[in-house]
Design a protein around this motif. Structure first.
Motif, PDB file in Angstrom:
ATOM      1  N   VAL A 104     -17.026   1.781  53.217  1.00 33.09           N
ATOM      2  CA  VAL A 104     -16.568   1.320  51.910  1.00 33.09           C
ATOM      3  C   VAL A 104     -15.102   1.694  51.737  1.00 33.09           C
ATOM      4  CG1 VAL A 104     -17.410   3.400  50.745  1.00 33.09           C
ATOM      5  CG2 VAL A 104     -17.016   1.333  49.411  1.00 33.09           C
ATOM      6  N   VAL A 105     -14.344   0.749  51.195  1.00 33.54           N
ATOM      7  CA  VAL A 105     -12.930   0.972  50.904  1.00 33.54           C
ATOM      8  C   VAL A 105     -12.800   1.115  49.389  1.00 33.54           C
ATOM      9  CG1 VAL A 105     -10.591   0.056  51.085  1.00 33.54           C
ATOM     10  CG2 VAL A 105     -12.270  -0.409  52.911  1.00 33.54           C
ATOM     11  N   TYR A 106     -12.300   2.258  48.970  1.00 34.57           N
ATOM     12  CA  TYR A 106     -12.129   2.537  47.546  1.00 34.57           C
ATOM     13  C   TYR A 106     -10.679   2.312  47.129  1.00 34.57           C
ATOM     14  CZ  TYR A 106     -16.604   5.127  47.375  1.00 34.57           C
ATOM     15  OH  TYR A 106     -17.921   5.499  47.407  1.00 34.57           O
ATOM     16  N   GLY A 107     -10.505   1.673  45.994  1.00 38.00           N
ATOM     17  CA  GLY A 107      -9.227   1.657  45.302  1.00 38.00           C
ATOM     18  C   GLY A 107      -9.351   2.657  44.160  1.00 38.00           C
ATOM     19  N   ALA A 108      -8.240   3.132  43.630  1.00 32.81           N
ATOM     20  CA  ALA A 108      -8.340   4.158  42.590  1.00 32.81           C
ATOM     21  C   ALA A 108      -7.192   4.055  41.593  1.00 32.81           C
ATOM     22  CB  ALA A 108      -8.362   5.544  43.222  1.00 32.81           C
ATOM     23  N   ARG A 109      -7.450   4.679  40.454  1.00 36.10           N
ATOM     24  CA  ARG A 109      -6.410   4.884  39.451  1.00 36.10           C
ATOM     25  C   ARG A 109      -6.557   6.313  38.954  1.00 36.10           C
ATOM     26  NH1 ARG A 109      -7.737   2.036  33.745  1.00 36.10           N
ATOM     27  NH2 ARG A 109      -9.705   3.084  33.312  1.00 36.10           N
ATOM     28  N   PHE A 110      -5.471   6.821  38.346  1.00 33.33           N
ATOM     29  CA  PHE A 110      -5.497   8.218  37.905  1.00 33.33           C
ATOM     30  C   PHE A 110      -4.681   8.389  36.625  1.00 33.33           C
ATOM     31  CE2 PHE A 110      -1.514   7.988  40.106  1.00 33.33           C
ATOM     32  CZ  PHE A 110      -0.697   8.941  39.523  1.00 33.33           C
ATOM     33  N   ARG A 111      -4.940   9.526  35.984  1.00 40.48           N
ATOM     34  CA  ARG A 111      -4.102   9.933  34.865  1.00 40.48           C
ATOM     35  C   ARG A 111      -4.015  11.450  34.857  1.00 40.48           C
ATOM     36  NH1 ARG A 111      -7.501   8.373  29.423  1.00 40.48           N
ATOM     37  NH2 ARG A 111      -9.346   9.628  29.846  1.00 40.48           N
ATOM     38  N   VAL A 112      -2.896  11.928  34.342  1.00 37.28           N
ATOM     39  CA  VAL A 112      -2.617  13.365  34.297  1.00 37.28           C
ATOM     40  C   VAL A 112      -2.673  13.815  32.846  1.00 37.28           C
ATOM     41  CG1 VAL A 112      -0.942  15.171  34.848  1.00 37.28           C
ATOM     42  CG2 VAL A 112      -1.153  13.169  36.340  1.00 37.28           C
ATOM     43  N   GLY A 113      -3.491  14.845  32.592  1.00 30.98           N
ATOM     44  CA  GLY A 113      -3.559  15.420  31.256  1.00 30.98           C
ATOM     45  C   GLY A 113      -3.926  14.434  30.158  1.00 30.98           C
ATOM     46  N   GLY A 114      -4.779  13.452  30.458  1.00 32.12           N
ATOM     47  CA  GLY A 114      -5.201  12.479  29.455  1.00 32.12           C
ATOM     48  C   GLY A 114      -4.168  11.423  29.146  1.00 32.12           C
ATOM     49  N   GLY A 115      -3.112  11.319  29.964  1.00 36.81           N
ATOM     50  CA  GLY A 115      -2.052  10.328  29.744  1.00 36.81           C
ATOM     51  C   GLY A 115      -2.471   8.922  30.150  1.00 36.81           C
ATOM     52  N   ALA A 116      -1.493   8.076  30.378  1.00 36.88           N
ATOM     53  CA  ALA A 116      -1.726   6.680  30.741  1.00 36.88           C
ATOM     54  C   ALA A 116      -2.252   6.576  32.177  1.00 36.88           C
ATOM     55  CB  ALA A 116      -0.436   5.878  30.603  1.00 36.88           C
ATOM     56  N   TRP A 117      -3.112   5.589  32.400  1.00 35.70           N
ATOM     57  CA  TRP A 117      -3.652   5.349  33.740  1.00 35.70           C
ATOM     58  C   TRP A 117      -2.588   4.734  34.628  1.00 35.70           C
ATOM     59  CZ3 TRP A 117      -8.066   7.352  35.354  1.00 35.70           C
ATOM     60  CH2 TRP A 117      -9.037   7.714  34.413  1.00 35.70           C
ATOM     61  N   GLN A 118      -2.569   5.173  35.887  1.00 38.50           N
ATOM     62  CA  GLN A 118      -1.670   4.630  36.909  1.00 38.50           C
ATOM     63  C   GLN A 118      -2.492   4.272  38.134  1.00 38.50           C
ATOM     64  OE1 GLN A 118       1.928   7.035  37.676  1.00 38.50           O
ATOM     65  NE2 GLN A 118       1.116   8.443  36.143  1.00 38.50           N
ATOM     66  N   ASP A 119      -2.118   3.191  38.803  1.00 37.46           N
ATOM     67  CA  ASP A 119      -2.807   2.815  40.040  1.00 37.46           C
ATOM     68  C   ASP A 119      -2.352   3.698  41.194  1.00 37.46           C
ATOM     69  OD1 ASP A 119      -4.271   0.742  38.886  1.00 37.46           O
ATOM     70  OD2 ASP A 119      -2.711  -0.747  39.275  1.00 37.46           O
ATOM     71  N   VAL A 120      -3.301   4.020  42.062  1.00 42.53           N
ATOM     72  CA  VAL A 120      -2.990   4.731  43.308  1.00 42.53           C
ATOM     73  C   VAL A 120      -2.592   3.677  44.330  1.00 42.53           C
ATOM     74  CG1 VAL A 120      -3.962   6.105  45.186  1.00 42.53           C
ATOM     75  CG2 VAL A 120      -4.578   6.622  42.823  1.00 42.53           C
ATOM     76  N   ASP A 121      -1.436   3.870  44.958  1.00 38.68           N
ATOM     77  CA  ASP A 121      -1.021   2.954  46.014  1.00 38.68           C
ATOM     78  C   ASP A 121      -1.773   3.320  47.284  1.00 38.68           C
ATOM     79  OD1 ASP A 121       0.855   1.755  44.315  1.00 38.68           O
ATOM     80  OD2 ASP A 121       2.365   3.253  44.823  1.00 38.68           O
ATOM     81  N   GLY A 122      -2.501   2.374  47.841  1.00 36.13           N
ATOM     82  CA  GLY A 122      -3.270   2.638  49.051  1.00 36.13           C
ATOM     83  C   GLY A 122      -4.748   2.775  48.728  1.00 36.13           C
ATOM     84  N   THR A 123      -5.536   2.940  49.763  1.00 34.74           N
ATOM     85  CA  THR A 123      -6.993   3.008  49.624  1.00 34.74           C
ATOM     86  C   THR A 123      -7.544   4.173  50.436  1.00 34.74           C
ATOM     87  OG1 THR A 123      -7.290   1.492  51.480  1.00 34.74           O
ATOM     88  CG2 THR A 123      -7.210   0.507  49.275  1.00 34.74           C
ATOM     89  N   VAL A 124      -8.802   4.466  50.175  1.00 31.35           N
ATOM     90  CA  VAL A 124      -9.527   5.493  50.931  1.00 31.35           C
ATOM     91  C   VAL A 124     -10.741   4.808  51.541  1.00 31.35           C
ATOM     92  CG1 VAL A 124     -10.784   7.677  50.816  1.00 31.35           C
ATOM     93  CG2 VAL A 124      -8.774   7.305  49.353  1.00 31.35           C
ATOM     94  N   THR A 125     -10.877   4.884  52.865  1.00 31.84           N
ATOM     95  CA  THR A 125     -12.004   4.267  53.564  1.00 31.84           C
ATOM     96  C   THR A 125     -12.976   5.354  54.001  1.00 31.84           C
ATOM     97  OG1 THR A 125     -10.623   2.449  54.347  1.00 31.84           O
ATOM     98  CG2 THR A 125     -12.701   2.816  55.513  1.00 31.84           C
ATOM     99  N   ILE A 126     -14.247   5.172  53.640  1.00 29.88           N
ATOM    100  CA  ILE A 126     -15.281   6.152  53.972  1.00 29.88           C
ATOM    101  C   ILE A 126     -16.365   5.460  54.804  1.00 29.88           C
ATOM    102  CG2 ILE A 126     -16.997   7.763  53.061  1.00 29.88           C
ATOM    103  CD1 ILE A 126     -14.108   8.554  52.350  1.00 29.88           C
ATOM    104  N   PRO A 127     -16.541   5.882  56.051  1.00 29.07           N
ATOM    105  CA  PRO A 127     -17.603   5.286  56.871  1.00 29.07           C
ATOM    106  C   PRO A 127     -18.973   5.770  56.419  1.00 29.07           C
ATOM    107  CG  PRO A 127     -16.418   6.962  58.112  1.00 29.07           C
ATOM    108  CD  PRO A 127     -15.747   6.848  56.777  1.00 29.07           C
ATOM    109  N   GLY A 128     -19.933   4.860  56.430  1.00 30.92           N
ATOM    110  CA  GLY A 128     -21.304   5.208  56.066  1.00 30.92           C
ATOM    111  C   GLY A 128     -22.135   5.512  57.298  1.00 30.92           C
ATOM    112  N   PRO A 129     -23.278   6.143  57.099  1.00 30.78           N
ATOM    113  CA  PRO A 129     -24.148   6.483  58.221  1.00 30.78           C
ATOM    114  C   PRO A 129     -24.821   5.232  58.796  1.00 30.78           C
ATOM    115  CG  PRO A 129     -25.207   7.047  56.149  1.00 30.78           C
ATOM    116  CD  PRO A 129     -23.813   6.596  55.817  1.00 30.78           C
ATOM    117  N   ALA A 130     -24.988   5.229  60.103  1.00 30.53           N
ATOM    118  CA  ALA A 130     -25.671   4.123  60.774  1.00 30.53           C
ATOM    119  C   ALA A 130     -27.180   4.343  60.710  1.00 30.53           C
ATOM    120  CB  ALA A 130     -25.210   4.027  62.223  1.00 30.53           C
ATOM    121  N   GLN A 131     -27.918   3.266  60.778  1.00 29.10           N
ATOM    122  CA  GLN A 131     -29.376   3.372  60.824  1.00 29.10           C
ATOM    123  C   GLN A 131     -29.891   2.524  61.969  1.00 29.10           C
ATOM    124  OE1 GLN A 131     -30.816   1.775  57.029  1.00 29.10           O
ATOM    125  NE2 GLN A 131     -31.700   0.109  58.160  1.00 29.10           N
TER     126      GLN A 131
END
Length: 147
Positions: A104-131
């Motif tokens: 799965v490839v995740y996109g994300a957004r973040f905020r600091v101290g309850g401020g405005a949301w900002q997009d994260v540049d880039g993605t995080v890829t997490i491999p899943g277990p095989a069956q």
């Protein structure tokens, strides 16, 4: 706080892997549509970066399917159970056990101290277990009554 710092920290702490679901489960037939799907969910992560509280919302955006026979597919949908055929694959060799999985490839957004949301540049890829999935061949059998 920069988006690159948040991305780096997300990659370090990781996000949930997703399990692949297969229909029919455990065993399929050669040259038959085998259905694949997963159950994604958004993830909320609380991080501390440079002493600051950072809220992160990560959402699955892309699914990278590995069918275990050297082929794969990339989709923006997680597939669905039968009768849907959003993500299907036909195996061409019988008498083997393959090990399908989904990353799965995740996109994300973040905020600091309850401020405005900002997009994260880039993605995080997490491999899943095989069956394990056995690919068999069905033998035709005549049945019924003779007239």
């Amino acid at each position: 706080m920069t988006p690159a710092m948040v991305l780096s920290e997300l990659r370090r702490v990781g996000l949930p892997a997703l399990d692949v679901s297969v229909q029919p489960a455990g065993k399929t037939l050669v040259n038959l549509d085998t259905i694949f799907f997963t159950e994604p969910r958004p993830v909320d992560v609380d991080l501390t970066i440079l002493g600051q509280a950072v809220e992160v919302e990560a959402t699955p955006t892309t699914y990278v399917w590995s069918f275990g026979d050297g082929t794969g597919l990339t989709t923006t949908t997680p597939g669905a159970a039968y009768p849907s055929k959003d993500v299907v694959h036909r195996y061409s060799h019988a008498g083997v056990t393959v090990r399908p999985a989904v990353s799965v490839v995740y996109g994300a957004r973040f905020r600091v101290g309850g401020g405005a949301w900002q997009d994260v540049d880039g993605t995080v890829t997490i491999p899943g277990p095989a069956q394990g999935l056995r690919v068999a061949e069905a033998a035709p059998v005549l049945s019924g009554e003779r007239s």
